[in-house]
Structure formats: C-alpha cells, structure tokens
Design a protein around this motif. Sequence first.
Motif, PDB file in Angstrom:
ATOM      1  N   TRP A   1       0.791  -1.231   0.000  1.00 15.61           N
ATOM      2  CA  TRP A   1       0.000   0.000   0.000  1.00 15.61           C
ATOM      3  C   TRP A   1       0.828   1.290   0.000  1.00 15.61           C
ATOM      4  O   TRP A   1       0.417   2.265  -0.620  1.00 15.61           O
ATOM      5  N   PRO A   2       1.994   1.312   0.688  1.00 12.19           N
ATOM      6  CA  PRO A   2       2.772   2.565   0.634  1.00 12.19           C
ATOM      7  C   PRO A   2       3.160   2.966  -0.790  1.00 12.19           C
ATOM      8  O   PRO A   2       3.432   4.145  -1.051  1.00 12.19           O
ATOM      9  N   LEU A   3       3.177   2.009  -1.720  1.00 13.38           N
ATOM     10  CA  LEU A   3       3.531   2.345  -3.111  1.00 13.38           C
ATOM     11  C   LEU A   3       2.412   3.093  -3.831  1.00 13.38           C
ATOM     12  O   LEU A   3       2.622   3.608  -4.931  1.00 13.38           O
ATOM     13  N   ILE A   4       1.225   3.156  -3.219  1.00 12.60           N
ATOM     14  CA  ILE A   4       0.099   3.840  -3.878  1.00 12.60           C
ATOM     15  C   ILE A   4       0.444   5.318  -4.105  1.00 12.60           C
ATOM     16  O   ILE A   4       0.135   5.879  -5.158  1.00 12.60           O
ATOM     17  N   THR A   5       1.095   5.958  -3.128  1.00 15.12           N
ATOM     18  CA  THR A   5       1.465   7.375  -3.300  1.00 15.12           C
ATOM     19  C   THR A   5       2.432   7.543  -4.471  1.00 15.12           C
ATOM     20  O   THR A   5       2.285   8.450  -5.295  1.00 15.12           O
ATOM     21  N   LEU A   6       3.416   6.642  -4.559  1.00 15.42           N
ATOM     22  CA  LEU A   6       4.390   6.735  -5.654  1.00 15.42           C
ATOM     23  C   LEU A   6       3.712   6.475  -6.998  1.00 15.42           C
ATOM     24  O   LEU A   6       4.030   7.117  -8.009  1.00 15.42           O
ATOM     25  N   MET A   7       2.777   5.530  -7.010  1.00 21.92           N
ATOM     26  CA  MET A   7       2.031   5.219  -8.233  1.00 21.92           C
ATOM     27  C   MET A   7       1.268   6.460  -8.696  1.00 21.92           C
ATOM     28  O   MET A   7       1.271   6.822  -9.882  1.00 21.92           O
ATOM     29  N   ALA A   8       0.617   7.152  -7.739  1.00 22.12           N
ATOM     30  CA  ALA A   8      -0.164   8.347  -8.086  1.00 22.12           C
ATOM     31  C   ALA A   8       0.748   9.462  -8.575  1.00 22.12           C
ATOM     32  O   ALA A   8       0.432  10.170  -9.536  1.00 22.12           O
ATOM     33  N   ALA A   9       1.917   9.608  -7.942  1.00 22.06           N
ATOM     34  CA  ALA A   9       2.854  10.666  -8.359  1.00 22.06           C
ATOM     35  C   ALA A   9       3.339  10.422  -9.790  1.00 22.06           C
ATOM     36  O   ALA A   9       3.409  11.347 -10.602  1.00 22.06           O
ATOM     37  N   LEU A  10       3.628   9.159 -10.093  1.00 25.56           N
ATOM     38  CA  LEU A  10       4.068   8.846 -11.461  1.00 25.56           C
ATOM     39  C   LEU A  10       2.929   9.097 -12.457  1.00 25.56           C
ATOM     40  O   LEU A  10       3.157   9.619 -13.557  1.00 25.56           O
ATOM     41  N   ALA A  11       1.700   8.776 -12.056  1.00 19.87           N
ATOM     42  CA  ALA A  11       0.547   9.015 -12.944  1.00 19.87           C
ATOM     43  C   ALA A  11       0.379  10.515 -13.206  1.00 19.87           C
ATOM     44  O   ALA A  11       0.109  10.931 -14.337  1.00 19.87           O
ATOM     45  N   VAL A  12       0.548  11.337 -12.167  1.00 18.89           N
ATOM     46  CA  VAL A  12       0.437  12.794 -12.371  1.00 18.89           C
ATOM     47  C   VAL A  12       1.558  13.254 -13.307  1.00 18.89           C
ATOM     48  O   VAL A  12       1.329  14.019 -14.245  1.00 18.89           O
TER      49      VAL A  12
END
Length: 251
Positions: free
Chosen positions: A73-84
């Motif tokens: 779950w902590p990777l969700i923030t990184l996933m969202a940042a890459l998507a932005v």
Amino acid sequence: MALQPTILRFDSIDSTNLEAMRQAKDGAPEGLCIVARQQTRGRGRLDRTWESPFDAGLYMSLLLRPQFEMSVWPLITLMAALAVHDALAKTCGLTVDIKWPNDLCWDDRKLCGILAETVETNRGPAAIVGIGINLKTDPGFPMAAEAVSIQSATGAAPNAEDVLNGLLELIANHYQLLETSSGREHLIREWCTHSSYAFGRRVRVALPDENFEGTTRGLESDGALRVETGKGNLRVVRAGDVTGVRSSNIN
Ligand code: BT5
C-alpha cells in the motif's frame, strides 16, 4: 479487471478526501472519484492545509479497494505521483520533477500534492488517493514563493477536464502495476527516472523528533527512501519531509 472510475462532482466541499472517506464507509465501490471546484478544508499531511480556491486547481480523490497485500500500500502514493507526472506530460506538455514522497515540482516549486489515506470500512480497508494540482494562478490565491501552477509553468491555463481524464487513465494503468512484483519493480524504476530526488541528491530529512542530512541512494521495494548519512551509513526513511539542500546533483 481495470479500474473503472465513476466521477461524482461538487461545486464546493470541505475536502474531497473526507467525502471519499464518508462514501467509502457507506460502502461505495472502488473507482469512485470525488471532484470539487473548491475545497473549504483542503487537507495536506499532518493536518496541514491545501489551498483550494474555486476553479484554480484540480481537487480530486479516488477510492481504491486494493486486493494486494497491505505491505504494498505505501507504493500507492508513488504510483499516483508517477501518474500525475505522465498525465501532465501527455495533456500539457509539461515535465515535472517527482519529489519524495508526495509532491510534484516545477522549478523547485510545488505544483501538486498527494495525500493517500487508509480507512476502515465494512467492506474491508480502503485507500483514498487525494490529488491537488494547481491549474491556474488565481489572483485570490496566496501563492507562496514555493508554489506554482501549470499556467505559470507553461504560459497557458490547461483544460481541467483533459487533465482529469488523462490522469484517471494513467492511474488505471499504473494501479495494475502494483499487483505483480515485476510491475512494482517497473514502477519504482520509472519513478526514479523522473525524480531528481532518487539518487545522489543532497537532502535534509525532517522527522517528528529529529532532522538529519544525507545523500539519496534510491528507493526500497516498499517505496521508502534510502539516505546515506556518512560513509556506508544508510538510513531508510518511511515518513517525513525531505528538502533538497542544493539545487545540483552530486554523486
Ligand atoms: C500535500 O501535503 O501536499 C497533500 C495535498 C493533497 C491535496 C489534495 S486536494 C484533493 C484532496 N482533498 C484534500 O483535502 N486533500 C487532497 P503536504 O506535503 O503536507 O503539503 C502541504 C503544504 O503544501 C502546506 O503546508 C503548504 O506549505 C503547501 N501548500 C498548500 N496549498 C498549496 C497549493 N495549492 N500549492 C502548493 N503548495 C501548497
């Protein structure tokens, strides 16, 4: 199955994250996306405020009900940042820098902040991914020296719907990467490619009870930041504020 976002719009709301949490507790399904034109209580981490004037930014929160293990779950923030990052390149032709863990910057100023939170619901734990992107430079917005909008960066105010749609498409794509270890490795590699903070950046780390300086040495598999504080002395940062202390990279 790929994420299928359903958008629920508000003219004004306290916080899209709070609304997504309320809806999650009421049993809303994965993919619910709350979008508001204004937030009266826009939230950052640690009870900080996210300035959210009417139509000056994109304020959205996506409800996820991940099936993968909690350790991912902590990777969700990184996933969202890459998507932005990818959405702004695609829809606005703008290249931004990803700053660990939850900011996107242009010219070392903050253009986007991400607030990922977990919430217990009667359908199991859920994740709320809140994203705020400064679209325009609003005259009423106390745009601090540390903040910037897409309009200031590119010279043109973007179409909010194009940014939203591009972002949701890329989140749906990148979210799937979190399901497999090879996908997660790919995500971390991509994140590092687009972040000047990944390797060799001199940073100051602020933790609740301690500050220290060091040089970044990449990410752990759960997205934590490795910081070398002395020869061979590596610290792993899982939460905290990171600031660059020099503008140029060193090795
Ligand atoms: C964040 O926190 O950057 C997370 C921001 C998440 C905002 C979105 S908007 C949609 C969703 N609904 C919410 O209620 N929140 C999410 P943090 O890293 O703690 O940074 C907060 C700091 O950023 C503040 O203390 C200010 O210094 C700065 N800041 C506030 N508003 C800003 C803005 N519009 N642009 C740039 N910087 C801002």
